[in-house]
Design a protein around this motif. Structure first.
Motif, PDB file in Angstrom:
ATOM      1  N   PRO A 270     -24.195 -26.159  37.966  1.00  0.00           N
ATOM      2  CA  PRO A 270     -25.289 -27.056  39.970  1.00  0.00           C
ATOM      3  C   PRO A 270     -24.771 -26.222  40.554  1.00  0.00           C
ATOM      4  O   PRO A 270     -23.354 -26.416  41.038  1.00  0.00           O
ATOM      5  N   VAL A 271     -25.574 -25.492  41.728  1.00  0.00           N
ATOM      6  CA  VAL A 271     -24.798 -24.534  42.804  1.00  0.00           C
ATOM      7  C   VAL A 271     -25.651 -25.086  44.002  1.00  0.00           C
ATOM      8  O   VAL A 271     -26.793 -25.263  43.904  1.00  0.00           O
ATOM      9  N   LEU A 272     -25.375 -24.495  44.976  1.00  0.00           N
ATOM     10  CA  LEU A 272     -26.223 -25.242  46.185  1.00  0.00           C
ATOM     11  C   LEU A 272     -26.239 -23.895  46.549  1.00  0.00           C
ATOM     12  O   LEU A 272     -25.131 -22.944  47.420  1.00  0.00           O
ATOM     13  N   TYR A 273     -27.321 -23.197  46.805  1.00  0.00           N
ATOM     14  CA  TYR A 273     -27.139 -21.529  46.899  1.00  0.00           C
ATOM     15  C   TYR A 273     -27.718 -21.352  48.621  1.00  0.00           C
ATOM     16  O   TYR A 273     -29.070 -22.104  48.868  1.00  0.00           O
TER      17      TYR A 273
ATOM     18  N   PHE B   4     -32.044 -22.966  51.818  1.00  0.00           N
ATOM     19  CA  PHE B   4     -31.325 -23.796  50.828  1.00  0.00           C
ATOM     20  C   PHE B   4     -31.670 -24.002  49.284  1.00  0.00           C
ATOM     21  O   PHE B   4     -33.091 -24.590  49.649  1.00  0.00           O
ATOM     22  N   ARG B   5     -31.360 -23.853  48.426  1.00  0.00           N
ATOM     23  CA  ARG B   5     -31.838 -25.027  47.219  1.00  0.00           C
ATOM     24  C   ARG B   5     -30.578 -25.196  46.216  1.00  0.00           C
ATOM     25  O   ARG B   5     -29.745 -24.477  46.106  1.00  0.00           O
ATOM     26  N   PHE B   6     -31.158 -26.070  45.683  1.00  0.00           N
ATOM     27  CA  PHE B   6     -30.034 -26.955  44.549  1.00  0.00           C
ATOM     28  C   PHE B   6     -30.492 -25.971  43.708  1.00  0.00           C
ATOM     29  O   PHE B   6     -31.733 -25.704  42.459  1.00  0.00           O
ATOM     30  N   ASP B   7     -29.460 -24.799  42.353  1.00  0.00           N
ATOM     31  CA  ASP B   7     -30.209 -24.274  41.214  1.00  0.00           C
ATOM     32  C   ASP B   7     -28.906 -24.391  40.124  1.00  0.00           C
ATOM     33  O   ASP B   7     -28.222 -24.853  40.473  1.00  0.00           O
ATOM     34  N   LEU B   8     -29.630 -23.926  38.730  1.00  0.00           N
ATOM     35  CA  LEU B   8     -28.526 -24.211  37.456  1.00  0.00           C
ATOM     36  C   LEU B   8     -28.661 -22.424  38.222  1.00  0.00           C
ATOM     37  O   LEU B   8     -29.464 -21.713  37.901  1.00  0.00           O
TER      38      LEU B   8
ATOM     39  N   ALA C 100     -17.310 -26.884  20.707  1.00  0.00           N
ATOM     40  CA  ALA C 100     -17.237 -26.197  21.774  1.00  0.00           C
ATOM     41  C   ALA C 100     -18.723 -26.246  22.187  1.00  0.00           C
ATOM     42  O   ALA C 100     -19.390 -26.171  22.535  1.00  0.00           O
ATOM     43  N   ARG C 101     -19.766 -25.572  21.276  1.00  0.00           N
ATOM     44  CA  ARG C 101     -20.831 -25.698  21.535  1.00  0.00           C
ATOM     45  C   ARG C 101     -22.196 -26.936  21.586  1.00  0.00           C
ATOM     46  O   ARG C 101     -22.583 -26.693  23.062  1.00  0.00           O
ATOM     47  N   LYS C 102     -21.440 -27.746  21.359  1.00  0.00           N
ATOM     48  CA  LYS C 102     -22.306 -30.020  21.665  1.00  0.00           C
ATOM     49  C   LYS C 102     -21.177 -29.467  23.151  1.00  0.00           C
ATOM     50  O   LYS C 102     -22.273 -29.708  24.138  1.00  0.00           O
ATOM     51  N   GLN C 103     -20.381 -29.457  23.411  1.00  0.00           N
ATOM     52  CA  GLN C 103     -19.656 -29.762  24.637  1.00  0.00           C
ATOM     53  C   GLN C 103     -20.108 -28.555  25.824  1.00  0.00           C
ATOM     54  O   GLN C 103     -20.372 -29.114  27.073  1.00  0.00           O
ATOM     55  N   GLU C 104     -20.727 -27.588  25.208  1.00  0.00           N
ATOM     56  CA  GLU C 104     -21.471 -26.455  26.685  1.00  0.00           C
ATOM     57  C   GLU C 104     -23.132 -27.126  26.839  1.00  0.00           C
ATOM     58  O   GLU C 104     -23.215 -27.199  27.638  1.00  0.00           O
ATOM     59  N   GLN C 105     -23.750 -27.016  25.150  1.00  0.00           N
ATOM     60  CA  GLN C 105     -24.594 -27.966  25.476  1.00  0.00           C
ATOM     61  C   GLN C 105     -24.463 -29.269  26.501  1.00  0.00           C
ATOM     62  O   GLN C 105     -25.245 -29.310  27.496  1.00  0.00           O
ATOM     63  N   ARG C 106     -23.399 -30.068  25.936  1.00  0.00           N
ATOM     64  CA  ARG C 106     -23.671 -31.898  27.032  1.00  0.00           C
ATOM     65  C   ARG C 106     -23.584 -31.065  28.467  1.00  0.00           C
ATOM     66  O   ARG C 106     -23.537 -31.297  29.525  1.00  0.00           O
ATOM     67  N   ARG C 107     -22.733 -29.540  29.029  1.00  0.00           N
ATOM     68  CA  ARG C 107     -22.684 -29.176  29.875  1.00  0.00           C
ATOM     69  C   ARG C 107     -23.389 -28.890  30.624  1.00  0.00           C
ATOM     70  O   ARG C 107     -23.986 -29.724  32.662  1.00  0.00           O
ATOM     71  N   ILE C 108     -24.010 -28.659  30.030  1.00  0.00           N
ATOM     72  CA  ILE C 108     -25.022 -28.044  30.473  1.00  0.00           C
ATOM     73  C   ILE C 108     -26.531 -28.754  31.116  1.00  0.00           C
ATOM     74  O   ILE C 108     -26.987 -28.602  32.335  1.00  0.00           O
ATOM     75  N   ALA C 109     -26.782 -30.012  30.377  1.00  0.00           N
ATOM     76  CA  ALA C 109     -27.635 -30.234  30.360  1.00  0.00           C
ATOM     77  C   ALA C 109     -26.942 -32.287  31.825  1.00  0.00           C
ATOM     78  O   ALA C 109     -27.642 -32.182  32.282  1.00  0.00           O
TER      79      ALA C 109
END
Ligand SMILES: CC(C)(COP(=O)(O)OP(=O)(O)OC[C@H]1O[C@@H](n2cnc3c(N)ncnc32)[C@H](O)[C@@H]1OP(=O)(O)O)[C@@H](O)C(=O)NCCC(=O)NCCS
Length: 228
Positions: free
Chosen positions: A137-140, A128-132, A18-27
Motif C-alpha cells: 500500500p503506497v501513496l504514489y 497523488f493516489r492511494f494504490d497497491l 508462507a503462501r497464506k501469510q503473503e495472501q493475508r499481507r496483500i489482503a
C-alpha cells in the motif's frame, strides 16, 4: 526414509504457511488502500500542515478528489504541468502526449492537494493516489508542481510533508514517485526532502530515463491514524 519424508512434509507446510501469510499481507494492503480512497475528509489528518507561512508567502492548502475539483483549478494544474514538464518529456523516450497526460490527471483515482495564496493565486499542487504498488500500500505522488514565482521558499517541501503525513495516517508503506533522471533540480529537491532510490527502481545499467524514489512512512503509534 521416514526422516526424509518428515522433512519434505515440513517444507510443504512452510510453503503453505508462507503462501497464506503473503495472501493475508496483500489482503491487508488492499484494505488500507480501499479505506484511504473512501475517506471524505483527508484534511483532518494533516490540518496543522495545510497553513504555510514563510517570509512573504501566505498559503493555504486543501485536498479534493479530482471528481470534486473545480474545473478551472484542474485546468490550471494541467497547464502548469505542461509548462513545467513538456520539454523534459519531449527529451526522453516518454515524449509529450497531452491526451495521455490528461487521461492520467483526470483518472477517478486521482486526489489533488492544491496550494493557493491568501489572495487566491494558485501556486502549487500535487496529484497523488492511494494504490497497491508491487503488492504494497503506497501513496504514489504522480505530480508535484510549483509555479516559478513560488519556488525556493519551502512550499514544495511542505507539499511533500503533507503527503508523508497522509501516508502515515492511512497506513501506506511509503510515499513513492517516478522522477526523470534528466531533471537535476527535481533530483536535488527530492534528495533534500529525504527521498532515495526505491527497491522497485529499474537497475542503473538498464540506462532508464527515470528512477523510482521513495520515503518510508515513519512507524509509530499515532492517535490521528485511520482505524481499520
Ligand atoms: C522541484 C520543485 C517542486 C521544488 O519546489 P520548491 O517549492 O522550489 O522547493 P523547496 O523550496 O521546498 O525546496 C526545498 C529544498 O530542495 C532543494 N531544491 C529545491 N529546488 C532546487 C533546485 N532548483 N536546485 C537545487 N536544489 C533545489 C533545496 O535544498 C531546497 O532547500 P533550500 O531552498 O533551503 O536550499 C519545483 O522546482 C518545481 O515545481 N519544478 C518544476 C516541476 C518539477 O520538476 N517537479 C518535480 C517532478 S514531478
Amino acid at each position: 526414509m521416514g526422516k526424509k519424508s518428515i522433512t519434505a512434509t515440513n517444507k510443504q507446510k512452510d510453503k503453505r504457511l508462507a503462501r497464506k501469510q503473503e495472501q493475508r499481507r496483500i489482503a491487508d494492503a488492499m484494505t488500507h488502500v480501499t479505506t484511504a480512497n473512501k475517506l471524505q475528509d483527508l484534511a483532518s489528518l494533516c490540518k496543522e500542515l495545510l497553513v504555510f507561512r514563510n517570509l512573504d508567502l501566505e498559503v493555504d492548502m486543501y485536498i479534493q478528489k479530482v471528481t470534486e475539483l473545480d474545473k478551472k483549478v484542474l485546468q490550471w494544474a494541467i497547464d502548469l504541468t505542461e509548462k513545467n514538464m513538456k520539454t523534459l518529456y519531449e527529451t526522453c523516450a516518454w515524449g509529450w502526449n497531452p491526451n495521455r497526460k490528461l487521461e492520467e490527471m483526470t483518472d477517478d483515482a486521482a486526489w489533488y492537494l492544491i496550494a493557493r495564496e491568501k489572495n487566491g493565486t494558485l501556486l502549487a499542487f500535487s496529484h497523488f493516489r492511494f494504490d497497491l504498488d508491487f503488492g504494497e500500500p503506497v501513496l504514489y505522488c504522480y505530480e508535484v508542481q510549483v509555479e516559478k514565482g513560488g519556488r525556493r521558499r519551502g512550499l514544495g517541501q511542505r507539499v511533500l510533508s503533507v503527503l508523508e503525513k497522509l501516508a502515515h495516517a492511512t497506513h501506506m508503506r511509503c510515499v513513492r514517485l517516478t522522477a526523470l533522471t534528466h531533471n537535476p533540480s527535481a533530483a536535488e529537491f527530492f534528495k533534500a526532502c529525504g527521498y532515495s532510490i526505491d527497491e522497485t527502481s529499474p537497475p542503473k545499467d538498464e540506462a532508464a530515463h527515470y528512477e523510482i524514489l521513495s520515503k518510508a512512512t515513519v512507524k509509530s503509534t499515532d492517535e490521528s491514524a485511520v482505524k481499520v
